[in-house]
Design a protein around this motif. Structure first.
Motif: not given
Length: 117
Positions: A76-99
């Motif tokens: 996504h860093a190489l794309d010109e479009h920003p990452v959507a929040w709908a894609e970030l929330w599951p990743r943030l939740g996954y990280g929080g659950i793992l921690i």
């Protein structure tokens, strides 16, 4: 932010391993589990159809449970479009659950461990 979350997950993993194992084994286990977390997704997606079905099920399950590539946003860093929040929330939740789960296991093991030994 996701890179920091990924490092926090690795810190929780190291804490969990160090509460159960001795120093050298904990370092080895933490590094091994970190490398496994980076490659499980790749291995899970590239398994051939010739593999035994049980192996495919186990590897795909592991690739869903222990996938540290979710914190890598280089594509996504190489794309010109920003990452959507709908894609970030599951990743943030996954990280929080793992921690939370790794620290909970570490606390439960450390509570029952004999510190003097």
């Amino acid at each position: 932010g996701l890179m920091v979350l990924g490092w926090l997950v690795l810190g929780a993993l190291a804490l969990c391993c160090s509460s159960m194992l001795r120093q050298a084994v904990a370092v080895f286990a933490s590094l091994s589990l970190m490398l496994a977390g980076f490659v499980t997704s790749v291995i899970g997606h590239t398994m051939s159809m010739d593999a035994p079905p049980v192996t495919v099920v186990i590897v795909r399950l592991l690739s869903r449970v222990w996938d540290l590539q979710q914190f890598n946003l280089i594509g996504h860093a190489l794309d010109e479009h920003p990452v959507a929040w709908a894609e970030l929330w599951p990743r943030l939740g996954y990280g929080g659950i793992l921690i939370l789960s790794l620290i909970t296991v570490a606390c439960a093991v450390f509570q029952r461990r004999d510190v003097g030994a």
